[in-house]
Design a protein around this motif. Sequence first.
Motif, PDB file in Angstrom:
ATOM      1  N   LEU A   1       0.836  -1.205   0.000  1.00 37.30           N
ATOM      2  CA  LEU A   1       0.000   0.000   0.000  1.00 37.30           C
ATOM      3  C   LEU A   1       0.866   1.249   0.000  1.00 37.30           C
ATOM      4  O   LEU A   1       0.542   2.227  -0.664  1.00 37.30           O
ATOM      5  CB  LEU A   1      -0.930   0.004   1.214  1.00 37.30           C
TER       6      LEU A   1
ATOM      7  N   GLU B   1       2.280   1.569  -3.537  1.00 38.77           N
ATOM      8  CA  GLU B   1       1.236   1.989  -4.472  1.00 38.77           C
ATOM      9  C   GLU B   1       0.880   3.452  -4.275  1.00 38.77           C
ATOM     10  O   GLU B   1       0.627   4.174  -5.239  1.00 38.77           O
ATOM     11  CB  GLU B   1      -0.016   1.125  -4.281  1.00 38.77           C
ATOM     12  N   LYS B   2       0.895   3.876  -3.042  1.00 34.90           N
ATOM     13  CA  LYS B   2       0.596   5.279  -2.771  1.00 34.90           C
ATOM     14  C   LYS B   2       1.707   6.162  -3.332  1.00 34.90           C
ATOM     15  O   LYS B   2       1.446   7.223  -3.897  1.00 34.90           O
ATOM     16  CB  LYS B   2       0.462   5.478  -1.268  1.00 34.90           C
ATOM     17  N   LEU B   3       2.941   5.702  -3.169  1.00 35.03           N
ATOM     18  CA  LEU B   3       4.091   6.465  -3.666  1.00 35.03           C
ATOM     19  C   LEU B   3       4.007   6.627  -5.178  1.00 35.03           C
ATOM     20  O   LEU B   3       4.262   7.697  -5.726  1.00 35.03           O
ATOM     21  CB  LEU B   3       5.371   5.732  -3.264  1.00 35.03           C
TER      22      LEU B   3
ATOM     23  N   LEU C   1      -0.486   4.096  -8.045  1.00 32.20           N
ATOM     24  CA  LEU C   1      -1.012   2.968  -8.831  1.00 32.20           C
ATOM     25  C   LEU C   1      -2.486   2.752  -8.523  1.00 32.20           C
ATOM     26  O   LEU C   1      -2.931   2.912  -7.395  1.00 32.20           O
ATOM     27  CB  LEU C   1      -0.265   1.686  -8.473  1.00 32.20           C
TER      28      LEU C   1
ATOM     29  N   TYR D   1      -8.763   1.359   4.227  1.00 33.10           N
ATOM     30  CA  TYR D   1      -7.950   1.063   3.062  1.00 33.10           C
ATOM     31  C   TYR D   1      -8.547  -0.166   2.412  1.00 33.10           C
ATOM     32  O   TYR D   1      -9.366  -0.863   2.998  1.00 33.10           O
ATOM     33  CB  TYR D   1      -6.492   0.835   3.466  1.00 33.10           C
TER      34      TYR D   1
ATOM     35  N   SER E   1       2.321   5.256   5.235  1.00 34.30           N
ATOM     36  CA  SER E   1       1.057   4.552   5.093  1.00 34.30           C
ATOM     37  C   SER E   1       0.944   3.533   6.205  1.00 34.30           C
ATOM     38  O   SER E   1       1.876   2.787   6.462  1.00 34.30           O
ATOM     39  CB  SER E   1       1.034   3.891   3.717  1.00 34.30           C
ATOM     40  N   THR E   2      -0.196   3.511   6.880  1.00 31.54           N
ATOM     41  CA  THR E   2      -0.357   2.594   8.005  1.00 31.54           C
ATOM     42  C   THR E   2      -1.580   1.714   7.802  1.00 31.54           C
ATOM     43  O   THR E   2      -2.548   2.124   7.161  1.00 31.54           O
ATOM     44  CB  THR E   2      -0.532   3.335   9.336  1.00 31.54           C
TER      45      THR E   2
END
Lengths: 168, 390
Positions: free
Chosen positions: B80, B83-85, B88, B235, B325-326
Amino acid sequence: MTVDWNRQNFSGDNPEEHPAIVSIQENFPESVVGSGSFRGEVWGVVKSDKCREVLHYLALEPALSYDFLSDLTAVHFPREDEPFEIVYQLYSIPNNSRFRVKTTVAEGQEADSVVSIWQAADWMEREVYDLLGVVFSGHPDMRRIMNPEGFVGHPLRKDFPTGGRIKW
Amino acid sequence: MARQEIMTINMGPHHPSTHGVLRVILELDGETVVNAVPEIGYLHRGIEKLAEQKKYIQVLPLTDRLDYLASGTNNLAYILAVEKLIGLEVPRRAMYIRTLFAEITRIGSHLLWLGTHAADIGAMTVLLYAMREREDVLDIIEETAGTRLMMTYFRPGGVVKDLPAGFDAKIKAFLDTFPGRIDEYERLLTKNRIWLKRTVGVGVITGDEAISLGLSGPSLRGSGVDWDIRRDEPYEAYDEIDFEVPVYTEGDVYARYLARIVEMRQSVRMIRQLVEGMPEGPFIERTAKYVLPDKTRLDISIEAMIHHFKLIVEGMAPPKGEVYSTIESPKGELGFYIVSDGGPNPYRLRIRPPSFVNLQSLLTMVKGHMLADVVAIIGSLDIVLGEIDR
């Protein structure tokens, strides 16, 4: 399907509008050096000598109440004048909001400990000391945590010899 | 006049109830604990440093080795963040599959916790029963991912392969039997007088203390703090399914036990909704430059060949930036902070492990209790040393 990357806390594009940034700029006008945002996450950069004060304010100000220190870490940028960037990931349980505070310290300069604000910072600061070599002043027990006592060097620094110190 | 004499006792690093190589230096006055200093680092492998020299996709198997009882959630947290970076997009089917396996690993992790926690306190039977059901969980994981413990099944953009044929029947059979099995454990423990004597009122921590100490996950919810990342910052597919977050206010070992038992029941409820609502469609979004192309296309498409070659040799390069991201792992808040300089390796990867932060509250919980209670309290924190030492 589009993904909402702003789910974490903040929907505006301008970090200057984030309530935490607005609030600390009002109360500590000369200590905020900069701010930024990426994928909806907002951070403020604070002068290292005022950092503890700002964090204390963010934790206790009722409108913000960042009562949970999610993470404390540091990043090494060896080419900068102040090569260690200390990163505080704050979370507010009542407001369900996240905010990041950064500050930079020079080689050999001590950072202020935040253990008196969040006890969770105890081991996190010890880890930063062990792996990056930043000393926190006011910390109750500044020892190595991962590596044994007597270990030489700080592994997460970019100049740490990962191939070993001895040439065979 | 009573003379006070402090005795120092070493617990671990080879003590069975420390769940790995944890050493606690205990100071005792008679049998009462005055001070407890955990010594960690015996399992330190330098995963954060290793990651700086690996490509993004090569870091994924390292994350399995953090909390080795719930590798699926570690993979998910890392994926996650990546993907956030990159930014995507993920197909809905992949989101559902990943949420499903996050919950299955949660059940597997909680089962091992329940078994060992009960065995620590003296209820040996529960360990054998819990291992029986954990075997079913691992079988489901093995059938889908190919491995039992180290899943490495998720990828940036989706999952590596689709669910196997006959998956529905197998998981439904598990969902039908498992709630009855939880009743069985509860019959053995929840109203057991010995269990109550060992857990009620032991290791109490208030909500405010717990927040200051950074406690998260079921341990925090045992202290009356109503915070679950799955619900509060949803999420994957968590905002599309119904579940309740169990909160207990007592803050003792028993409350943390109840919180995890109810969490297993809620996981069953979530998995049932995910299986029934499983959308059709692709299981991975093959975005060029970030996700490997379909293997069958390599023979017929030169672009696919080029992308495959470049991704294997050079690796993907996310844009310059930083994300934190957590997710809610079985142990608590698991976070990944990635700083990217635009290169094929993470410039800095920081793992925020829940067990590491949770273990700090040990002293607050054990102070003033008996030596035997230390074992019960460590068990109720549900720590994994692989994650603490990294």
